[in-house]
Design a protein around this motif. Structure first.
Motif, PDB file in Angstrom:
ATOM      1  N   PRO A 258     116.426  64.712  19.474  1.00  0.00           N
ATOM      2  CA  PRO A 258     117.189  63.644  20.133  1.00  0.00           C
ATOM      3  C   PRO A 258     116.309  62.792  21.040  1.00  0.00           C
ATOM      4  O   PRO A 258     115.260  63.234  21.516  1.00  0.00           O
ATOM      5  N   LYS A 259     116.750  61.572  21.261  1.00  0.00           N
ATOM      6  CA  LYS A 259     116.076  60.689  22.205  1.00  0.00           C
ATOM      7  C   LYS A 259     116.578  61.020  23.612  1.00  0.00           C
ATOM      8  O   LYS A 259     117.776  60.971  23.876  1.00  0.00           O
ATOM      9  N   ALA A 266     109.523  56.398  29.965  1.00  0.00           N
ATOM     10  CA  ALA A 266     108.084  56.506  30.203  1.00  0.00           C
ATOM     11  C   ALA A 266     107.521  57.676  29.395  1.00  0.00           C
ATOM     12  O   ALA A 266     107.266  58.755  29.944  1.00  0.00           O
ATOM     13  N   PRO A 267     107.322  57.511  28.096  1.00  0.00           N
ATOM     14  CA  PRO A 267     106.909  58.628  27.239  1.00  0.00           C
ATOM     15  C   PRO A 267     105.555  59.216  27.596  1.00  0.00           C
ATOM     16  O   PRO A 267     105.312  60.396  27.322  1.00  0.00           O
ATOM     17  N   ARG A 268     104.661  58.461  28.208  1.00  0.00           N
ATOM     18  CA  ARG A 268     103.369  59.003  28.608  1.00  0.00           C
ATOM     19  C   ARG A 268     103.498  59.898  29.836  1.00  0.00           C
ATOM     20  O   ARG A 268     102.590  60.692  30.132  1.00  0.00           O
ATOM     21  N   SER A 281      97.716  67.124  33.853  1.00  0.00           N
ATOM     22  CA  SER A 281      98.128  66.284  34.968  1.00  0.00           C
ATOM     23  C   SER A 281      99.125  65.245  34.512  1.00  0.00           C
ATOM     24  O   SER A 281      99.095  64.781  33.365  1.00  0.00           O
ATOM     25  N   HIS A 282     100.014  64.870  35.405  1.00  0.00           N
ATOM     26  CA  HIS A 282     100.797  63.661  35.205  1.00  0.00           C
ATOM     27  C   HIS A 282      99.805  62.499  35.249  1.00  0.00           C
ATOM     28  O   HIS A 282      98.764  62.604  35.898  1.00  0.00           O
ATOM     29  N   PRO A 283     100.068  61.383  34.568  1.00  0.00           N
ATOM     30  CA  PRO A 283      99.118  60.268  34.594  1.00  0.00           C
ATOM     31  C   PRO A 283      98.775  59.772  35.995  1.00  0.00           C
ATOM     32  O   PRO A 283      97.731  59.153  36.181  1.00  0.00           O
ATOM     33  N   PHE A 327     101.946  67.882  23.008  1.00  0.00           N
ATOM     34  CA  PHE A 327     103.393  68.097  23.118  1.00  0.00           C
ATOM     35  C   PHE A 327     103.707  68.535  24.555  1.00  0.00           C
ATOM     36  O   PHE A 327     103.977  69.685  24.813  1.00  0.00           O
ATOM     37  N   TYR A 328     103.607  67.570  25.453  1.00  0.00           N
ATOM     38  CA  TYR A 328     103.771  67.852  26.876  1.00  0.00           C
ATOM     39  C   TYR A 328     105.228  67.681  27.305  1.00  0.00           C
ATOM     40  O   TYR A 328     106.030  67.135  26.581  1.00  0.00           O
TER      41      TYR A 328
END
Length: 328
Positions: A258-259, A266-268, A281-283, A327-328
């Motif tokens: 599912p989306k 914010a997919p990154r 890490s988070h970006p 796959f984070y």
């Protein structure tokens, strides 16, 4: 890369920039004390109310070192856990949910079940409660923003709940949806919201069937406060907190992934799996450490983050041979 203490990370680095700017405008307009918002404590003049909560009949958590449903780590106080929340349906500041969620009507309530199940339908919460045996679980909660709490939840196994509906072999994922009621949920009426309401989340089927996955109807021995996801929410302790969707009104069993809301925004930054992982890490900040609430500027209570939030023994097998950076 320079690793900073989560307590040193500015607000602009723990939320999308557009939301951060709106928070700044809001705080300037109403004069909210920034210190109170930053420490995981109730803002000045604000107190979390326990008056409307009802006591629940449940089996207390079994205090044993080998019990994955229990931790002897110090729990946050009810006041802290109920006044420092992310629940954007009621506003983007941490204290907004406790201020605004009183408008939410939680009775009557039902959960609609659809998709690849033998028993779809609309299930009243009162009927669900009659069928499920309530228990207490004391779990760590780790937010993607690098703060954490320990909370005693009351509820029932998600796996047991799912079995009621008899999923078919085509059910590979389960999607959860939060209530959409703009008249009662202030954040849903905001013209500046970045979320396409209603809020949605999802789990792979084997994740949903893991014994740790939990449907909570209470905390600290009583029914959930509105700001914490009343009357029924998900708790997935090995994942970042945004996966533990609140005020659930629908579950849909599907053959395709599912989306989900934050992944769409914010997919990154907010992946579908969102497993707690100190090595990724988070970006915009490190996830190697977290700030355990309650804390203060002088005593930030900074601790190392554990892989899968310390629940690796129970869940690591779900992700065998998966690239957890991808796959984070």
């Amino acid at each position: 890369m320079l690793i900073r203490s989560p307590s040193d990370i500015p607000s602009s680095e723990i939320t999308p920039e557009s939301v951060y700017l709106k928070r700044r405008q809001f705080m300037h307009g109403v004069g909210v004390g920034a210190a109170a918002l930053g420490l995981g404590l109730p803002a000045a003049g604000f107190a979390a109310s326990d008056d409307l909560r009802k006591a629940l009949n449940f089996s207390p958590a079994i205090q044993a070192a080998d019990n994955p449903f229990y931790t002897d780590e110090k729990a946050a106080s009810f006041a802290d856990a109920s006044s420092y929340n992310n629940f954007y349906e009621f506003g983007t500041d941490k204290t907004d949910p406790a201020r605004n969620a009183h408008a939410l009507t939680t009775d009557p309530w039902s959960v609609e079940v659809e998709g690849h199940v033998a028993k779809p339908g609309k299930y009243p919460l009162e009927d669900i409660m009659k069928l499920m045996t309530l228990e207490e679980r004391i779990y760590r909660l780790r937010c993607v923003e690098a703060w954490s709490m320990v909370i005693p939840w009351v509820g029932f196994s998600l796996a047991d709940f799912i079995k009621m509906f008899e999923p078919t072999s085509d059910a590979k994922y389960v999607e959860f949806t939060t209530l959409y009621r703009p008249g009662e949920m202030k954040g849903q009426r905001s013209a500046f919201s970045t979320i396409d309401w209603p809020y949605t989340e999802g789990l792979r089927m084997d994740e949903a069937m893991n014994p740790l996955a939990f449907m909570s109807v209470g905390m600290y021995g009583k029914t959930l406060p509105n700001q914490n996801g009343a009357p029924i929410r998900l708790v997935v302790p090995w994942k970042y907190g945004f996966k533990s969707i609140k005020s659930i009104v629908k579950m849909r069993f599907t053959s395709v992934k599912p989306k989900t809301s934050w992944e769409g925004i914010a997919p990154r930054e907010y992946g579908f799996y969102a497993n707690v992982n100190p090595e990724v890490s988070h970006p915009r900040w490190s996830q190697a450490y977290e700030r355990r609430l309650p804390s203060s500027l002088l005593r930030p209570n900074r601790i190392k983050t554990e892989m899968f939030n310390g629940y690796g023994e129970q869940v690591a097998g779900l992700y065998k041979d998966m690239n957890l950076r991808r796959f984070y």
